[in-house]
Design an enzyme around this catalytic site. Structure first.
Site, PDB file in Angstrom:
ATOM      1  N   ASN A 299       0.871  -1.184   0.000  1.00  0.00           N
ATOM      2  CA  ASN A 299       0.000   0.000   0.000  1.00  0.00           C
ATOM      3  C   ASN A 299       0.904   1.228   0.000  1.00  0.00           C
ATOM      4  O   ASN A 299       1.477   1.579   1.020  1.00  0.00           O
ATOM      5  CB  ASN A 299      -0.887  -0.040   1.254  1.00  0.00           C
ATOM      6  CG  ASN A 299      -1.704   1.218   1.428  1.00  0.00           C
ATOM      7  OD1 ASN A 299      -1.805   2.047   0.516  1.00  0.00           O
ATOM      8  ND2 ASN A 299      -2.307   1.370   2.615  1.00  0.00           N
ATOM      9  N   TRP A 300       1.007   1.866  -1.163  1.00  0.00           N
ATOM     10  CA  TRP A 300       1.950   2.979  -1.306  1.00  0.00           C
ATOM     11  C   TRP A 300       1.474   4.252  -0.621  1.00  0.00           C
ATOM     12  O   TRP A 300       2.257   5.203  -0.486  1.00  0.00           O
ATOM     13  CB  TRP A 300       2.174   3.278  -2.789  1.00  0.00           C
ATOM     14  CG  TRP A 300       3.034   2.298  -3.524  1.00  0.00           C
ATOM     15  CD1 TRP A 300       3.349   1.013  -3.155  1.00  0.00           C
ATOM     16  CD2 TRP A 300       3.682   2.522  -4.778  1.00  0.00           C
ATOM     17  NE1 TRP A 300       4.149   0.432  -4.101  1.00  0.00           N
ATOM     18  CE2 TRP A 300       4.373   1.335  -5.119  1.00  0.00           C
ATOM     19  CE3 TRP A 300       3.739   3.598  -5.654  1.00  0.00           C
ATOM     20  CZ2 TRP A 300       5.119   1.205  -6.288  1.00  0.00           C
ATOM     21  CZ3 TRP A 300       4.483   3.479  -6.829  1.00  0.00           C
ATOM     22  CH2 TRP A 300       5.162   2.302  -7.139  1.00  0.00           C
ATOM     23  N   LYS A 301       0.181   4.295  -0.277  1.00  0.00           N
ATOM     24  CA  LYS A 301      -0.388   5.515   0.317  1.00  0.00           C
ATOM     25  C   LYS A 301      -0.075   6.724  -0.580  1.00  0.00           C
ATOM     26  O   LYS A 301      -0.155   6.584  -1.806  1.00  0.00           O
ATOM     27  CB  LYS A 301       0.116   5.689   1.751  1.00  0.00           C
ATOM     28  CG  LYS A 301      -0.140   4.426   2.590  1.00  0.00           C
ATOM     29  CD  LYS A 301      -0.004   4.652   4.056  1.00  0.00           C
ATOM     30  CE  LYS A 301      -0.288   3.343   4.790  1.00  0.00           C
ATOM     31  NZ  LYS A 301      -0.293   3.484   6.233  1.00  0.00           N
TER      32      LYS A 301
ATOM     33  N   SER B   4       2.951  -2.184  10.453  1.00  0.00           N
ATOM     34  CA  SER B   4       4.368  -2.175  10.820  1.00  0.00           C
ATOM     35  C   SER B   4       5.097  -3.472  10.484  1.00  0.00           C
ATOM     36  O   SER B   4       5.945  -3.944  11.250  1.00  0.00           O
ATOM     37  CB  SER B   4       4.521  -1.819  12.304  1.00  0.00           C
ATOM     38  OG  SER B   4       3.883  -0.566  12.550  1.00  0.00           O
TER      39      SER B   4
ATOM     40  N   HIS C 267      -9.653   0.967   4.263  1.00  0.00           N
ATOM     41  CA  HIS C 267      -8.440   1.191   5.057  1.00  0.00           C
ATOM     42  C   HIS C 267      -8.760   2.145   6.211  1.00  0.00           C
ATOM     43  O   HIS C 267      -9.584   3.052   6.064  1.00  0.00           O
ATOM     44  CB  HIS C 267      -7.331   1.770   4.166  1.00  0.00           C
ATOM     45  CG  HIS C 267      -6.009   1.801   4.853  1.00  0.00           C
ATOM     46  ND1 HIS C 267      -5.671   2.798   5.735  1.00  0.00           N
ATOM     47  CD2 HIS C 267      -4.973   0.933   4.833  1.00  0.00           C
ATOM     48  CE1 HIS C 267      -4.460   2.541   6.213  1.00  0.00           C
ATOM     49  NE2 HIS C 267      -4.019   1.413   5.689  1.00  0.00           N
TER      50      HIS C 267
ATOM     51  N   GLU D 216      -5.903  -5.348  10.196  1.00  0.00           N
ATOM     52  CA  GLU D 216      -4.929  -4.284  10.479  1.00  0.00           C
ATOM     53  C   GLU D 216      -5.309  -3.581  11.778  1.00  0.00           C
ATOM     54  O   GLU D 216      -6.150  -2.670  11.771  1.00  0.00           O
ATOM     55  CB  GLU D 216      -4.936  -3.243   9.350  1.00  0.00           C
ATOM     56  CG  GLU D 216      -4.390  -3.741   8.045  1.00  0.00           C
ATOM     57  CD  GLU D 216      -3.737  -2.608   7.250  1.00  0.00           C
ATOM     58  OE1 GLU D 216      -2.589  -2.791   6.838  1.00  0.00           O
ATOM     59  OE2 GLU D 216      -4.355  -1.553   7.064  1.00  0.00           O
TER      60      GLU D 216
ATOM     61  N   GLY E 108       1.997   2.084  11.280  1.00  0.00           N
ATOM     62  CA  GLY E 108       2.951   3.199  11.341  1.00  0.00           C
ATOM     63  C   GLY E 108       3.771   3.224  12.622  1.00  0.00           C
ATOM     64  O   GLY E 108       4.264   4.272  13.027  1.00  0.00           O
TER      65      GLY E 108
ATOM     66  N   GLY F 258       2.737  -1.195   4.323  1.00  0.00           N
ATOM     67  CA  GLY F 258       2.714   0.228   4.000  1.00  0.00           C
ATOM     68  C   GLY F 258       4.097   0.737   3.668  1.00  0.00           C
ATOM     69  O   GLY F 258       4.626   0.510   2.572  1.00  0.00           O
TER      70      GLY F 258
HETATM   71  P1  PGA Z   1       2.628   0.383   7.744  1.00  0.00           P
HETATM   72  O1  PGA Z   1       1.181   0.628   7.091  1.00  0.00           O
HETATM   73  O2  PGA Z   1       3.166  -0.900   7.159  1.00  0.00           O
HETATM   74  O3  PGA Z   1       3.430   1.566   7.326  1.00  0.00           O
HETATM   75  O4  PGA Z   1       2.433   0.296   9.237  1.00  0.00           O
HETATM   76  C1  PGA Z   1       0.303  -0.437   6.905  1.00  0.00           C
HETATM   77  C2  PGA Z   1      -1.013   0.047   6.347  1.00  0.00           C
HETATM   78  O5  PGA Z   1      -1.482   1.130   6.736  1.00  0.00           O
HETATM   79  O6  PGA Z   1      -1.623  -0.637   5.492  1.00  0.00           O
END
Ligand code: PGA
Length: 254
Positions: free
Chosen positions: A10-12, A213, A97, A167, A173, A234
């Site tokens: 998930n590149w956000k 994470s 999400h 999640e 994060g 992420g």
């Molecule tokens: P993260 O994000 O791996 O940076 O914790 C995961 C997500 O929000 O899908």
């Protein structure tokens, strides 16, 4: 249980330029081509989706969006429909999400987005997860509601196209992921609720991913001890050095 794993990046809201996106896409595709037991999906921002889709047909890398509109078409400025995304050649979409839920998406809206994705032929990756973990177990009710309400309007024939992602929001994060033992417990619960909605046969077929994470050091243990069928990643999915290591570690899990 099959040894095949699914890792979704998930590149956000990254990266800032198309040329940087192209570089990450190429490198991710090269790593994905080396893997034997792992499918890789990347979900870049909308403007980079076309660039991520191979023009040469069969590809080691699959592509998804990070959301879809709850509407099919019409006067909805700023929205992108599931059919538009599918028409580009994308195969997946993240739905629900926590960052979208935080912006106001209710279970009802998420249910509409799921339906749009499925009608367009995309495989939705439905994210569910509690914001906090309380001693009394109220978080289990939250998970149950997110799953039951999310699928309230979805016909059973679509159950085979669905992917679930557990999640825990409080672990997104962060420096550390949830412990593999807790991931295992929660993923069993998520599957059980899915089974209550669509039946045990559908639940057996449906992959449950873990997200929050995940990094190269914890990925393999989350798969092997947490017993999930894959990961939603992420930050590390746009850090190509880390993502390469992570994917190789996952692929090596027996
Ligand atoms: P993260 O994000 O791996 O940076 O914790 C995961 C997500 O929000 O899908």
């Amino acid at each position: 249980m099959s040894n095949h794993k699914l890792v979704v990046g998930n590149w956000k809201l990254h990266p800032a330029t198309l040329s940087e996106a192209r570089r990450i896409i190429k490198q991710t595709r090269d790593i994905a081509a080396e893997l034997k037991h792992t499918s890789v999906v990347i979900c870049p921002p909308f403007p980079y989706i076309s660039a991520a889709i191979s023009k040469r047909g069969k590809d080691s890398l699959s592509v998804g969006s990070q959301s879809v509109s709850m509407h099919e078409s019409g006067s909805h400025t700023g929205e992108v429909s599931a059919a538009m995304i599918a028409d580009l050649g994308a195969k997946y979409s993240i739905i629900g999400h926590s960052e979208e839920r935080a912006r106001g998406d209710s279970d009802k809206i998420i249910s509409q987005k799921l339906l749009q994705a499925l009608l367009a032929g995309l495989k939705p990756i439905l994210c569910v997860g509690e914001s906090l973990r309380d001693e009394g177990g109220a978080y289990l009710e939250i998970l149950k509601d997110q799953i039951r309400n999310g699928f309230a309007d979805i016909p059973k024939k679509y159950a085979r196209d669905i992917i679930l992602a557990y999640e825990p929001v409080w672990k997104i994060g962060q420096a550390e992921a949830m412990s593999p033992a807790d991931i295992n417990e929660s993923s069993i619960f998520v599957k059980k609720v899915f089974s209550d909605v669509f039946g045990p046969e559908s639940a057996v077929r449906t992959p449950v991913l873990y997200g929050g994470s995940v990094n190269p050091n914890n990925a393999a243990e989350i798969i092997s001890v947490g017993k999930v069928e894959g990961l939603l990643v992420g930050r590390e999915s746009v850090n190509i050095v880390g993502f390469r290591e992570l994917l190789r570690a996952v692929d090596a899990v027996k």
